[in-house]
Design a protein around this motif. Structure first.
Motif, PDB file in Angstrom:
ATOM      1  N   LEU A  98      45.920  49.609  27.164  1.00  0.00           N
ATOM      2  CA  LEU A  98      46.960  48.613  26.965  1.00  0.00           C
ATOM      3  C   LEU A  98      47.875  48.991  25.808  1.00  0.00           C
ATOM      4  O   LEU A  98      49.065  48.686  25.810  1.00  0.00           O
ATOM      5  CB  LEU A  98      46.335  47.231  26.700  1.00  0.00           C
ATOM      6  N   ALA A  99      47.255  49.681  24.818  1.00  0.00           N
ATOM      7  CA  ALA A  99      48.057  50.104  23.663  1.00  0.00           C
ATOM      8  C   ALA A  99      49.087  51.142  24.098  1.00  0.00           C
ATOM      9  O   ALA A  99      50.076  51.385  23.403  1.00  0.00           O
ATOM     10  CB  ALA A  99      47.167  50.645  22.573  1.00  0.00           C
TER      11      ALA A  99
ATOM     12  N   ARG B 156      52.209  43.734  25.398  1.00  0.00           N
ATOM     13  CA  ARG B 156      52.790  44.736  24.491  1.00  0.00           C
ATOM     14  C   ARG B 156      53.841  44.101  23.588  1.00  0.00           C
ATOM     15  O   ARG B 156      54.099  44.593  22.497  1.00  0.00           O
ATOM     16  CB  ARG B 156      53.378  45.894  25.291  1.00  0.00           C
ATOM     17  N   GLY B 157      54.406  42.968  24.075  1.00  0.00           N
ATOM     18  CA  GLY B 157      55.380  42.254  23.247  1.00  0.00           C
ATOM     19  C   GLY B 157      54.712  41.406  22.175  1.00  0.00           C
ATOM     20  O   GLY B 157      55.383  40.666  21.472  1.00  0.00           O
ATOM     21  N   GLY B 158      53.379  41.431  22.090  1.00  0.00           N
ATOM     22  CA  GLY B 158      52.708  40.716  20.987  1.00  0.00           C
ATOM     23  C   GLY B 158      51.786  39.591  21.431  1.00  0.00           C
ATOM     24  O   GLY B 158      51.080  38.998  20.619  1.00  0.00           O
ATOM     25  N   LYS B 159      51.751  39.272  22.769  1.00  0.00           N
ATOM     26  CA  LYS B 159      50.899  38.170  23.216  1.00  0.00           C
ATOM     27  C   LYS B 159      49.470  38.695  23.454  1.00  0.00           C
ATOM     28  O   LYS B 159      49.045  38.933  24.586  1.00  0.00           O
ATOM     29  CB  LYS B 159      51.473  37.563  24.492  1.00  0.00           C
ATOM     30  N   GLU B 160      48.759  38.867  22.331  1.00  0.00           N
ATOM     31  CA  GLU B 160      47.469  39.552  22.408  1.00  0.00           C
ATOM     32  C   GLU B 160      46.364  38.748  23.083  1.00  0.00           C
ATOM     33  O   GLU B 160      45.347  39.302  23.495  1.00  0.00           O
ATOM     34  CB  GLU B 160      47.034  40.012  21.007  1.00  0.00           C
ATOM     35  N   GLN B 161      46.594  37.410  23.190  1.00  0.00           N
ATOM     36  CA  GLN B 161      45.571  36.597  23.872  1.00  0.00           C
ATOM     37  C   GLN B 161      45.382  37.077  25.306  1.00  0.00           C
ATOM     38  O   GLN B 161      44.364  36.795  25.929  1.00  0.00           O
ATOM     39  CB  GLN B 161      45.945  35.102  23.955  1.00  0.00           C
TER      40      GLN B 161
ATOM     41  N   PHE C 135      42.570  38.040  29.696  1.00  0.00           N
ATOM     42  CA  PHE C 135      42.995  38.027  31.094  1.00  0.00           C
ATOM     43  C   PHE C 135      42.696  39.374  31.765  1.00  0.00           C
ATOM     44  O   PHE C 135      42.140  39.442  32.858  1.00  0.00           O
ATOM     45  CB  PHE C 135      44.495  37.719  31.163  1.00  0.00           C
ATOM     46  N   PHE C 136      43.063  40.458  31.042  1.00  0.00           N
ATOM     47  CA  PHE C 136      42.829  41.794  31.609  1.00  0.00           C
ATOM     48  C   PHE C 136      41.329  42.078  31.777  1.00  0.00           C
ATOM     49  O   PHE C 136      40.904  42.611  32.803  1.00  0.00           O
ATOM     50  CB  PHE C 136      43.488  42.868  30.735  1.00  0.00           C
TER      51      PHE C 136
ATOM     52  N   GLN D 284      52.305  40.740  32.799  1.00  0.00           N
ATOM     53  CA  GLN D 284      51.349  40.475  31.720  1.00  0.00           C
ATOM     54  C   GLN D 284      51.321  41.645  30.734  1.00  0.00           C
ATOM     55  O   GLN D 284      51.170  41.452  29.541  1.00  0.00           O
ATOM     56  CB  GLN D 284      49.945  40.237  32.287  1.00  0.00           C
ATOM     57  N   LEU D 285      51.484  42.845  31.304  1.00  0.00           N
ATOM     58  CA  LEU D 285      51.446  44.028  30.437  1.00  0.00           C
ATOM     59  C   LEU D 285      52.600  43.971  29.431  1.00  0.00           C
ATOM     60  O   LEU D 285      52.407  44.215  28.230  1.00  0.00           O
ATOM     61  CB  LEU D 285      51.546  45.310  31.276  1.00  0.00           C
ATOM     62  N   GLU D 286      53.792  43.596  29.954  1.00  0.00           N
ATOM     63  CA  GLU D 286      54.956  43.540  29.084  1.00  0.00           C
ATOM     64  C   GLU D 286      54.755  42.506  27.978  1.00  0.00           C
ATOM     65  O   GLU D 286      54.997  42.764  26.799  1.00  0.00           O
ATOM     66  CB  GLU D 286      56.178  43.186  29.933  1.00  0.00           C
TER      67      GLU D 286
END
Ligand code: ADP
Ligand code: MG
Length: 480
Positions: free
Chosen positions: A478-479, A443-448, A452-453, A438-440
């Motif tokens: 996360l950033a 960071r790849g742009g799936k900000e929704q 979840f976090f 989920q982290l990847e």
């Protein structure tokens, strides 16, 4: 053809005096039959009525509250008719010069606008006894306990244009008489009852149509249903070429229909005349001023104050002032929560508390959660001891009597919010470490995935982490 509906209500409010309007007999409800009727109530010869000043005061209060003209003097009249529950053969009422003359009352319509409804008059009268048809084979019993109980009959102008408006008006009067503490408003016991006069006319026609009067409907819901079914009946009747006759009809709630009871009497059938046993009632200016000074803050004034001083929405303020008890409850919650967040108090009362009460079939007077308890709970949200979500758990616990107040439940169940940022950081680190995929994506742009976090962290903290802190720290971590 388009039809227009015209409705006028006659509301009988039983005045909350200790004794009857013309005698010293008690008015308490539910006593053994015929134990609360004295010689005056029984209409025995040789007795004289003596007017109860408390009933007069209550009528004056009502008149002042609706800005009405008071008749000074007002007079009592005899309304003559024969019925077993009326031993004198006449009812003492008022016809000309009723104590309360023309006044008005604003109701709120569904679209949020206001409509002014005229009150024609409100007069004092005595109630009759009750005929009892059960339990007496082939015979009817008569209970005269209610005979002589003071009533205020409040007559509206034919200004109401739908069943909904009629109910809104009736609720307004119901709330007002309770604010004024002149009537207990108990509809089951018959302390507040209503006759509905209903007619229809083609849209645009000036003259009123012929009306039918539906008697003694004892709940708001049934008033609405009875009026709607009567409107339907009248329109159908006229469209089929028939005519509405002026009559008294009875509403049968089981069958949801109105039935003819008797043809309508005219005032002259009753041979009204001034009661020679009673003097005209002269209101001294001092009495009127005393009553004016005793008026509580009225519902609309209270509502407007809640909007102006506390920035509540008009809707919330209207709900909270719909009864005096609810308004008092709200103000007590606000005080118990240190007057910090009026909007929060309003939301919790309207959504949580009224929702739960409604579900349990209770009203505010017998709420399992007191204003002090609710205020104490809300205070702990405001000072960040607990989150809103945990507060809902504590609300349930208070409802189920699992503790005396919010603080003891927080203590006993260890529900205190975690605001230690070190502890929150540790939980966040763990959640991030456990969810590399989920982290990847995040960071790849799936900000929704942010939600979840947040959810994972709240879960890890059993709902106790301070949500604002979780958001802030999580965002930074996360950033990267
Ligand atoms: P009564 O005392 O004989 O019942 P009133 O003339 O005092 O008659 O009216 C009683 C109620 O009926 C009032 O509330 C009035 O507004 C209402 N009313 C009178 N005429 C009509 C009508 N044509 N349609 C609907 N309501 C009416
Ligand atoms: Mg009538």
């Amino acid at each position: 053809m388009e039809w227009e509906v015209v409705i006028g209500l006659e509301i009988h409010a039983q005045l909350a005096t200790k004794t009857k309007i013309f005698s010293g007999a008690p008015t308490t409800y539910g006593a053994e039959p015929n134990t609360q009727a004295c010689a005056v109530d029984l209409g025995l010869p040789g007795v004289l009525p003596v007017l109860n000043i408390e009933a007069v005061k209550m009528a004056v209060k009502f008149g002042l509250a609706i800005d009405a003209e008071l008749s000074n003097p007002s007079i009592f009249a005899r309304k003559n008719y024969f019925y077993p529950d009326l031993p004198k053969g006449y009812q003492i009422s008022q016809l000309d010069l009723p104590i309360v003359g023309k006044g008005e009352l604003a109701i709120e319509l569904e679209d949020g606008s206001e409509k002014i409804i005229g009150v024609t008059r409100a007069h004092l009268e005595e109630d009759a006894g009750k005929s009892m048809h059960g339990n007496f084979q082939g015979q009817t019993g008569v209970d005269l306990n209610r005979a002589g109980t003071p009533l205020l009959e409040i007559v509206s102008e034919p200004d109401l244009s739908s069943a909904k408006e009629a109910v809104a008006y009736m609720k307004k009067i119901h709330s007002l008489v309770q604010y004024l503490e002149i009537c207990d408003g108990n509809m089951q016991e018959g302390s507040f009852r209503c006759d509905s006069n209903v007619s229809v006319r083609p849209k645009g026609q000036k003259e009123l149509g012929t009306r039918a009067e539906i008697k003694n409907i004892n709940s708001f819901r049934n008033v609405e249903r009875a009026i709607n079914i009567e409107i339907e009946r009248q329109i159908e009747l006229i469209e089929d070429g028939g005519r509405v006759v002026q009559e008294t009809r009875l509403y049968d709630a089981d069958k949801n229909e109105t039935r003819s009871m008797r043809s309508k009497e005219e005032a002259n059938d009753y041979r009204y005349f001034p009661d020679p046993d009673l003097l005209p009632v002269v209101l001294e200016p001092e009495l009127i001023e005393e009553m004016r000074a005793s008026l509580p803050e009225l519902p609309n004034a209270k509502r407007d104050r809640f909007v102006a001083d506390m920035s509540l929405s008009l809707y919330d303020a209207s709900v909270l002032t719909s009864s005096r008890e609810l308004a008092n409850y709200f103000e007590a919650v606000l005080e118990a929560s240190d007057n910090k967040e009026p909007k929060q108090c309003a939301n919790w009362i309207i959504t949580q508390l009224l929702g739960a009460l409604n579900k349990a079939g209770l009203d505010i007077a017998n709420s399992p959660i007191s204003a002090q308890q609710l205020g104490g709970l809300l205070l702990r949200i405001t000072d960040n001891t607990i989150s809103g979500k945990i507060a809902k758990q504590i609300f349930e616990a208070l409802w189920d009597k699992e503790g005396v107040d919010a603080d003891s439940i927080i203590e006993a169940k260890g529900l205190k919010q975690v605001t230690d940022s070190g502890a929150i950081e540790a939980m966040i680190d763990e959640v991030i470490a456990n969810n590399p995929g989920q982290l990847e994506q995040y960071r790849g742009g799936k900000e929704q995935l942010f939600g979840f976090f947040v959810g994972q962290v709240m879960k890890a903290s059993k709902g106790k982490a301070n949500p604002a802190q979780v958001n802030e720290i999580l965002k930074a971590k996360l950033a990267g």
